[in-house]
Write a protein that holds these residues in place. Sequence first.
Motif, PDB file in Angstrom:
ATOM      1  N   ILE A  14       0.831  -1.195   0.000  1.00 10.51           N
ATOM      2  CA  ILE A  14       0.000   0.000   0.000  1.00 10.51           C
ATOM      3  C   ILE A  14       0.865   1.243   0.000  1.00 10.51           C
ATOM      4  O   ILE A  14       1.566   1.504   0.956  1.00 10.51           O
ATOM      5  CB  ILE A  14      -0.897   0.050   1.242  1.00 10.51           C
ATOM      6  N   PHE A  15       0.817   2.041  -1.077  1.00  6.04           N
ATOM      7  CA  PHE A  15       1.516   3.307  -1.151  1.00  6.04           C
ATOM      8  C   PHE A  15       1.246   3.999  -2.460  1.00  6.04           C
ATOM      9  O   PHE A  15       0.713   3.411  -3.365  1.00  6.04           O
ATOM     10  CB  PHE A  15       3.036   3.124  -1.024  1.00  6.04           C
ATOM     11  N   THR A  16       1.695   5.263  -2.618  1.00 10.76           N
ATOM     12  CA  THR A  16       1.845   5.924  -3.914  1.00 10.76           C
ATOM     13  C   THR A  16       2.273   7.362  -3.761  1.00 10.76           C
ATOM     14  O   THR A  16       2.053   7.960  -2.750  1.00 10.76           O
ATOM     15  CB  THR A  16       0.565   5.887  -4.761  1.00 10.76           C
ATOM     16  N   SER A  17       2.862   7.965  -4.832  1.00 13.28           N
ATOM     17  CA  SER A  17       3.263   9.356  -4.857  1.00 13.28           C
ATOM     18  C   SER A  17       3.987   9.658  -6.141  1.00 13.28           C
ATOM     19  O   SER A  17       4.224   8.779  -6.931  1.00 13.28           O
ATOM     20  CB  SER A  17       4.200   9.663  -3.688  1.00 13.28           C
ATOM     21  N   SER A 120      -5.633  -7.909   4.402  1.00 13.60           N
ATOM     22  CA  SER A 120      -6.954  -7.513   4.891  1.00 13.60           C
ATOM     23  C   SER A 120      -7.031  -7.661   6.407  1.00 13.60           C
ATOM     24  O   SER A 120      -7.600  -6.808   7.104  1.00 13.60           O
ATOM     25  CB  SER A 120      -8.044  -8.357   4.224  1.00 13.60           C
ATOM     26  N   LYS A 121      -6.455  -8.728   6.927  1.00 21.62           N
ATOM     27  CA  LYS A 121      -6.462  -8.969   8.366  1.00 21.62           C
ATOM     28  C   LYS A 121      -5.673  -7.889   9.093  1.00 21.62           C
ATOM     29  O   LYS A 121      -6.108  -7.353  10.119  1.00 21.62           O
ATOM     30  CB  LYS A 121      -5.873 -10.350   8.665  1.00 21.62           C
ATOM     31  N   GLU A 126     -11.487  -5.386   3.998  1.00 22.51           N
ATOM     32  CA  GLU A 126     -11.318  -6.329   2.909  1.00 22.51           C
ATOM     33  C   GLU A 126     -10.670  -5.659   1.704  1.00 22.51           C
ATOM     34  O   GLU A 126     -11.138  -4.608   1.240  1.00 22.51           O
ATOM     35  CB  GLU A 126     -12.672  -6.916   2.507  1.00 22.51           C
ATOM     36  N   LEU A 127      -9.594  -6.242   1.209  1.00 25.57           N
ATOM     37  CA  LEU A 127      -8.879  -5.697   0.062  1.00 25.57           C
ATOM     38  C   LEU A 127      -8.828  -6.726  -1.055  1.00 25.57           C
ATOM     39  O   LEU A 127      -8.894  -7.927  -0.821  1.00 25.57           O
ATOM     40  CB  LEU A 127      -7.452  -5.294   0.461  1.00 25.57           C
ATOM     41  N   ASP A 128      -8.723  -6.238  -2.286  1.00 27.41           N
ATOM     42  CA  ASP A 128      -8.512  -7.084  -3.446  1.00 27.41           C
ATOM     43  C   ASP A 128      -7.584  -6.336  -4.399  1.00 27.41           C
ATOM     44  O   ASP A 128      -7.110  -5.237  -4.096  1.00 27.41           O
ATOM     45  CB  ASP A 128      -9.835  -7.462  -4.125  1.00 27.41           C
ATOM     46  N   TYR A 129      -7.309  -6.934  -5.553  1.00 23.16           N
ATOM     47  CA  TYR A 129      -6.355  -6.322  -6.479  1.00 23.16           C
ATOM     48  C   TYR A 129      -6.804  -4.922  -6.901  1.00 23.16           C
ATOM     49  O   TYR A 129      -6.014  -3.969  -6.906  1.00 23.16           O
ATOM     50  CB  TYR A 129      -6.172  -7.198  -7.720  1.00 23.16           C
ATOM     51  N   GLU A 130      -8.071  -4.789  -7.259  1.00 22.24           N
ATOM     52  CA  GLU A 130      -8.566  -3.501  -7.749  1.00 22.24           C
ATOM     53  C   GLU A 130      -8.439  -2.417  -6.690  1.00 22.24           C
ATOM     54  O   GLU A 130      -8.053  -1.278  -6.992  1.00 22.24           O
ATOM     55  CB  GLU A 130     -10.021  -3.632  -8.197  1.00 22.24           C
ATOM     56  N   LYS A 131      -8.740  -2.748  -5.429  1.00 15.96           N
ATOM     57  CA  LYS A 131      -8.635  -1.756  -4.360  1.00 15.96           C
ATOM     58  C   LYS A 131      -7.185  -1.316  -4.144  1.00 15.96           C
ATOM     59  O   LYS A 131      -6.899  -0.126  -3.970  1.00 15.96           O
ATOM     60  CB  LYS A 131      -9.230  -2.304  -3.071  1.00 15.96           C
TER      61      LYS A 131
END
Length: 257
Positions: A14-17, A120-121, A126-131
Amino acid sequence: MKIFSKIVLISLLIFTSCKSSKSTVDSNINSISTKKIINSHYSADFDQKTINAKINAKYKDEKTSVSFSIKLRLEKDKTIWMSATKFGIPVAKVKITPSRVVYYEKMQRTYFDGDFSLLSKWLGTELDYEKVQNILLGQAVLNLKKGKYNSEIANNLYQLKPKKDIDLFGILFFMNPDNFKVNRQEIRNQEKQQLLSVSYPNYSKIKGEQFPKNIDIRAIDHKKITTINIEYRTVEFNESLTFPFSIPNGYKEISLK
């Protein structure tokens, strides 16, 4: 669960910039319809095939503070690949596809091969590829066109809230009026006292694309707080990429129990 495995996997996934000048928000933004806000958001969706980037990431919780350098390769809707180093030494690698998350880290010699249940835990939603991909690109984690939302102006941003909360979750989206990318998005589980907040303080235009310059992630589980701060050093689009990955021999599989 070894803490190093948790730190690296969350930081990697999880990140971005992106590096450039800070975008500004007009204090006199116009009131527009919810439909126009949503349509404008999707008109600003990322429209390149690949990303090849170098990133700085900082992870902090109540016990640990650590920094990484990360190489990111992304083929839109297909593959997210990341390799992390510490002081120039490789420490971990992850490859994500719509159906699979494969990961290993060298410090504790552990690996994970499965779905999105581990992340997700840890983050309480809940996370998936698209999220995950949408978080990387500054897009809403949910498909706004499939839900019903109310909108208002809050703190010089367009705020979107579902007309009806989804199950036990409370969700808020705050859109930047300059580019209609996400300024902040929050997912809250009141029953479990969990909150995931992802903020994009700055945006810049790179080769025609609006990209977050930084991303700030805040995950709260009861009173436990985890933060991740990211900044891109370089980014290129539409290069020919490879996604090499193999789990080294002798590594121990991470258990979800």
